[in-house]
Scaffold this motif. Structure first.
Motif, PDB file in Angstrom:
ATOM      1  N   ARG A  81       0.827  -1.206   0.000  1.00  0.00           N
ATOM      2  CA  ARG A  81       0.000   0.000   0.000  1.00  0.00           C
ATOM      3  C   ARG A  81       0.868   1.266   0.000  1.00  0.00           C
ATOM      4  O   ARG A  81       0.572   2.236  -0.711  1.00  0.00           O
ATOM      5  N   ALA A  82       1.948   1.257   0.760  1.00  0.00           N
ATOM      6  CA  ALA A  82       2.838   2.417   0.810  1.00  0.00           C
ATOM      7  C   ALA A  82       3.469   2.674  -0.550  1.00  0.00           C
ATOM      8  O   ALA A  82       3.641   3.831  -0.965  1.00  0.00           O
ATOM      9  N   ARG A  83       3.778   1.596  -1.256  1.00  0.00           N
ATOM     10  CA  ARG A  83       4.333   1.754  -2.600  1.00  0.00           C
ATOM     11  C   ARG A  83       3.284   2.309  -3.564  1.00  0.00           C
ATOM     12  O   ARG A  83       3.593   3.153  -4.415  1.00  0.00           O
ATOM     13  N   GLU A  84       2.050   1.834  -3.424  1.00  0.00           N
ATOM     14  CA  GLU A  84       0.973   2.335  -4.286  1.00  0.00           C
ATOM     15  C   GLU A  84       0.782   3.831  -4.113  1.00  0.00           C
ATOM     16  O   GLU A  84       0.534   4.566  -5.084  1.00  0.00           O
ATOM     17  N   LEU A  85       0.924   4.301  -2.871  1.00  0.00           N
ATOM     18  CA  LEU A  85       0.747   5.720  -2.571  1.00  0.00           C
ATOM     19  C   LEU A  85       2.023   6.529  -2.814  1.00  0.00           C
ATOM     20  O   LEU A  85       2.023   7.750  -2.617  1.00  0.00           O
ATOM     21  N   GLN A  86       3.086   5.834  -3.213  1.00  0.00           N
ATOM     22  CA  GLN A  86       4.369   6.472  -3.488  1.00  0.00           C
ATOM     23  C   GLN A  86       4.883   7.270  -2.289  1.00  0.00           C
ATOM     24  O   GLN A  86       5.398   8.396  -2.417  1.00  0.00           O
ATOM     25  N   LEU A  87       4.717   6.670  -1.115  1.00  0.00           N
ATOM     26  CA  LEU A  87       5.220   7.294   0.103  1.00  0.00           C
ATOM     27  C   LEU A  87       6.736   7.109   0.199  1.00  0.00           C
ATOM     28  O   LEU A  87       7.320   6.253  -0.465  1.00  0.00           O
ATOM     29  N   ASN A  88       7.360   7.908   1.029  1.00  0.00           N
ATOM     30  CA  ASN A  88       8.797   7.761   1.285  1.00  0.00           C
ATOM     31  C   ASN A  88       9.019   6.550   2.188  1.00  0.00           C
ATOM     32  O   ASN A  88       8.576   6.540   3.343  1.00  0.00           O
ATOM     33  N   ILE A  89       9.693   5.527   1.657  1.00  0.00           N
ATOM     34  CA  ILE A  89       9.936   4.285   2.396  1.00  0.00           C
ATOM     35  C   ILE A  89      11.429   4.194   2.693  1.00  0.00           C
ATOM     36  O   ILE A  89      12.263   4.285   1.783  1.00  0.00           O
ATOM     37  N   TYR A  90      11.761   3.982   3.962  1.00  0.00           N
ATOM     38  CA  TYR A  90      13.158   3.926   4.381  1.00  0.00           C
ATOM     39  C   TYR A  90      13.433   2.634   5.154  1.00  0.00           C
ATOM     40  O   TYR A  90      12.584   2.161   5.914  1.00  0.00           O
ATOM     41  N   SER A  91      14.632   2.098   4.978  1.00  0.00           N
ATOM     42  CA  SER A  91      15.115   1.103   5.930  1.00  0.00           C
ATOM     43  C   SER A  91      15.561   1.854   7.184  1.00  0.00           C
ATOM     44  O   SER A  91      15.677   3.088   7.181  1.00  0.00           O
ATOM     45  N   PHE A  92      15.841   1.128   8.246  1.00  0.00           N
ATOM     46  CA  PHE A  92      16.268   1.750   9.504  1.00  0.00           C
ATOM     47  C   PHE A  92      17.478   2.672   9.295  1.00  0.00           C
ATOM     48  O   PHE A  92      17.441   3.855   9.674  1.00  0.00           O
ATOM     49  N   PRO A  93      18.590   2.179   8.693  1.00  0.00           N
ATOM     50  CA  PRO A  93      19.754   3.070   8.563  1.00  0.00           C
ATOM     51  C   PRO A  93      19.525   4.225   7.604  1.00  0.00           C
ATOM     52  O   PRO A  93      20.078   5.318   7.807  1.00  0.00           O
ATOM     53  N   GLU A  94      18.715   4.019   6.559  1.00  0.00           N
ATOM     54  CA  GLU A  94      18.397   5.124   5.654  1.00  0.00           C
ATOM     55  C   GLU A  94      17.698   6.249   6.407  1.00  0.00           C
ATOM     56  O   GLU A  94      17.956   7.432   6.165  1.00  0.00           O
ATOM     57  N   TYR A  95      16.809   5.868   7.327  1.00  0.00           N
ATOM     58  CA  TYR A  95      16.096   6.903   8.067  1.00  0.00           C
ATOM     59  C   TYR A  95      17.005   7.582   9.093  1.00  0.00           C
ATOM     60  O   TYR A  95      16.904   8.796   9.303  1.00  0.00           O
ATOM     61  N   ILE A  96      17.892   6.812   9.720  1.00  0.00           N
ATOM     62  CA  ILE A  96      18.854   7.421  10.643  1.00  0.00           C
ATOM     63  C   ILE A  96      19.641   8.517   9.921  1.00  0.00           C
ATOM     64  O   ILE A  96      19.871   9.605  10.465  1.00  0.00           O
ATOM     65  N   TYR A  97      20.029   8.255   8.685  1.00  0.00           N
ATOM     66  CA  TYR A  97      20.765   9.272   7.925  1.00  0.00           C
ATOM     67  C   TYR A  97      19.896  10.503   7.665  1.00  0.00           C
ATOM     68  O   TYR A  97      20.367  11.651   7.754  1.00  0.00           O
ATOM     69  N   GLN A  98      18.615  10.279   7.351  1.00  0.00           N
ATOM     70  CA  GLN A  98      17.722  11.418   7.117  1.00  0.00           C
ATOM     71  C   GLN A  98      17.663  12.330   8.333  1.00  0.00           C
ATOM     72  O   GLN A  98      17.574  13.551   8.211  1.00  0.00           O
ATOM     73  N   GLU A  99      17.714  11.724   9.511  1.00  0.00           N
ATOM     74  CA  GLU A  99      17.642  12.504  10.752  1.00  0.00           C
ATOM     75  C   GLU A  99      18.985  13.114  11.145  1.00  0.00           C
ATOM     76  O   GLU A  99      19.048  13.908  12.095  1.00  0.00           O
ATOM     77  N   SER A 100      20.076  12.718  10.467  1.00  0.00           N
ATOM     78  CA  SER A 100      21.401  13.170  10.912  1.00  0.00           C
ATOM     79  C   SER A 100      22.216  13.823   9.805  1.00  0.00           C
ATOM     80  O   SER A 100      23.439  13.941   9.922  1.00  0.00           O
ATOM     81  N   LYS A 101      21.544  14.259   8.726  1.00  0.00           N
ATOM     82  CA  LYS A 101      22.255  14.875   7.606  1.00  0.00           C
ATOM     83  C   LYS A 101      23.095  16.078   8.028  1.00  0.00           C
ATOM     84  O   LYS A 101      24.149  16.337   7.451  1.00  0.00           O
ATOM     85  N   ASN A 102      22.612  16.809   9.009  1.00  0.00           N
ATOM     86  CA  ASN A 102      23.294  18.028   9.427  1.00  0.00           C
ATOM     87  C   ASN A 102      24.149  17.843  10.673  1.00  0.00           C
ATOM     88  O   ASN A 102      24.581  18.821  11.293  1.00  0.00           O
ATOM     89  N   LYS A 103      24.385  16.589  11.051  1.00  0.00           N
ATOM     90  CA  LYS A 103      25.195  16.285  12.230  1.00  0.00           C
ATOM     91  C   LYS A 103      26.582  15.788  11.822  1.00  0.00           C
ATOM     92  O   LYS A 103      26.794  15.342  10.680  1.00  0.00           O
ATOM     93  N   THR A 104      27.507  15.810  12.749  1.00  0.00           N
ATOM     94  CA  THR A 104      28.747  15.050  12.594  1.00  0.00           C
ATOM     95  C   THR A 104      28.401  13.595  12.869  1.00  0.00           C
ATOM     96  O   THR A 104      27.827  13.275  13.916  1.00  0.00           O
ATOM     97  N   ARG A 105      28.742  12.717  11.914  1.00  0.00           N
ATOM     98  CA  ARG A 105      28.346  11.311  12.025  1.00  0.00           C
ATOM     99  C   ARG A 105      29.574  10.426  12.264  1.00  0.00           C
ATOM    100  O   ARG A 105      30.537  10.462  11.486  1.00  0.00           O
TER     101      ARG A 105
END
Length: 451
Positions: A81-105
């Motif tokens: 269903r999420a694919r049908e709606l073309q929602l943003n789908i992330y794996s766990f580490p992909e989402y961690i990166y989204q939340e930390s783009k502006n941080k020192t990693r």
């Protein structure tokens, strides 16, 4: 921000869900099974799903991010269903990166020592009152959860080489994009995903290659395979090698030296000294001095199930350790033997992972149990059934380990009888597993030392 978790009950997934809720996000989730402690943690946070199971009606156009757990399959109706709606789908580490783009990693990778090295960095940063987010695969003293996402300028991540999700087969650590990275060593593991050593090693080559030019790579120069890989792939990086620091052991306490400073440690073993040296170099890169690091690291007691103290007496200690892969077993055995050279060592290893229960992989354990005076291997028939794997013949297990006197059990009562029959005077017991020995009562083991 509205976030939905597919397979919210995972050990790390549910921690991220709670962290995002605490950050002020609207969090929902689903799963077809949720066990403790995730069940109680989610209920207390008020985000336990009302119903167990998958329901595509939960997936609506207003969701900003769908986070997909490893437990979810590709035919999951919510994922469809999420694919049908073309929602943003992330794996766990992909989402961690989204939340930390502006941080020192900071990312800590490698076949062994990831959790402990990450935990050491976290301990020192907290001791030094630095603000930071984190992701770590174990329960740590002084931290309420294993994932934290805030507006802090820094994030420290344990970086796993296992696939990110069912729809993203690349290793998790490839999505973190660290400016500072640690590689602790390379030893073949996860053969269900990486069927040959060369395929496994290539994942680390990819990790090094994709780091941005000028990034800092702190690596274990005592690992010859890693040394060669870094030399071939890391020319675009600032390379910082490390090895075992100067140290001494006196009356069961390890003292470590850096320049003019020293510290007596609550942990021990060459592998932990290597982990600590890597952690120090990371902290140096983050602006902490050796003096500040040593003052903090002296109070580090280790991560859960990493040479965790179960019980002790005047002349005996029982340790529980997460060691399961061959390199981890060897390191833990050698550490315990070196720290207590005059005590007998009784060691039990549970075969619990897919790799360790695979007859073709067992030869990798040859000699791993040799440091023990009395050695046993345990495996559960139930674990084999769950993984749909054939039974293991005890004679074959002994042959693969290269030890004819190795005791092999597949019944917990037999294991308990073996433990009860040992002499614990001037002896240590080391229990190594990523499992539970079919529900062995660890606190009750202290009675063995009272004999």
């Amino acid at each position: 921000m509205k976030v939905h978790f597919i397979a919210i009950g995972g050990s790390v997934m549910h921690q991220l869900a709670i962290a995002l809720q605490q950050k002020g996000y609207e969090v929902t989730g689903s799963d077809d099974e949720i066990f403790e402690p995730a069940l109680s943690n989610l209920r207390q946070a008020g985000i336990l799903p009302d119903n167990i199971g998958w329901d595509p009606a939960r997936i609506t156009p207003g969701i900003d991010a769908v986070i997909l757990g490893m437990h979810a399959r590709e035919d999951n109706p919510e994922l469809i269903r999420a694919r049908e709606l073309q929602l943003n789908i992330y794996s766990f580490p992909e989402y961690i990166y989204q939340e930390s783009k502006n941080k020192t990693r900071v990312a800590v990778g490698g076949s062994h020592g990831k959790t402990t090295t990450t935990a050491m960095i976290m301990h020192v940063l907290q001791y030094s009152q630095r603000r930071f987010d984190y992701l770590v695969g174990a329960k740590l003293e002084g931290f309420n959860q294993s994932v934290n996402i805030t507006d802090a300028p820094l994030i420290v991540c344990e970086a796993d080489e296992y696939p990110a999700s069912v729809i993203e087969k690349r290793p998790k650590f490839l999505f973190l994009h660290p400016q500072i990275a640690v590689l602790t060593g390379i030893a073949w593991d996860h053969i269900n995903v990486f069927p040959t050593y060369d395929i496994y090693k290539e994942q680390f080559a990819l990790f090094i290659r994709q780091m941005e030019p000028g990034g800092v790579l702190i690596y274990n120069s005592a690992d010859t395979e890693l040394n060669s890989l870094v030399a071939a792939e890391g020319r675009h990086l600032k390379l910082v090698p490390y090895t075992t620091p100067i140290h001494m052991i006196r009356e069961g306490v390890t003292r470590v030296f850096f320049d003019e400073g020293l510290a007596d440690l609550a942990v021990f073993g060459e592998h932990n000294l290597l982990n600590m040296h890597a952690a120090k170099l990371v902290c140096n890169e983050l602006g902490l001095s050796d003096e500040e690091f040593l003052a903090a690291i002296a109070s580090f007691k280790g991560a859960a199930k990493r040479l965790e103290l179960v019980a002790k007496s005047d002349n005996s200690v029982i340790y529980r350790d997460f060691a399961h892969a061959p390199s981890k077993v060897k390191a833990t055995m050698e550490a315990t033997r070196q720290q207590f050279p005059h005590r007998r060592l009784i060691a039990v290893l549970e075969l619990h992972t897919y790799s360790s229960l695979n007859a073709d992989f067992l030869s990798q354990y040859a000699g791993a149990m040799d440091p023990a005076d009395a050695a046993a291997v345990y495996y559960s028939k139930h674990a084999l059934e769950i993984k749909r794997m054939p039974d293991l013949e005890p004679a074959m297990v002994r042959e693969k380990f290269g030890r004819s006197d190795l005791q092999v059990f597949n019944d917990r009562a037999q294991l308990e009888a073996f433990l009860g029959a040992q002499d614990y005077h001037q002896a240590n017991l080391l229990l190594m597993s990523s499992g539970t020995y079919d529900g062995l009562d660890f606190p009750s083991l202290k009675k063995l030392l009272a004999k």
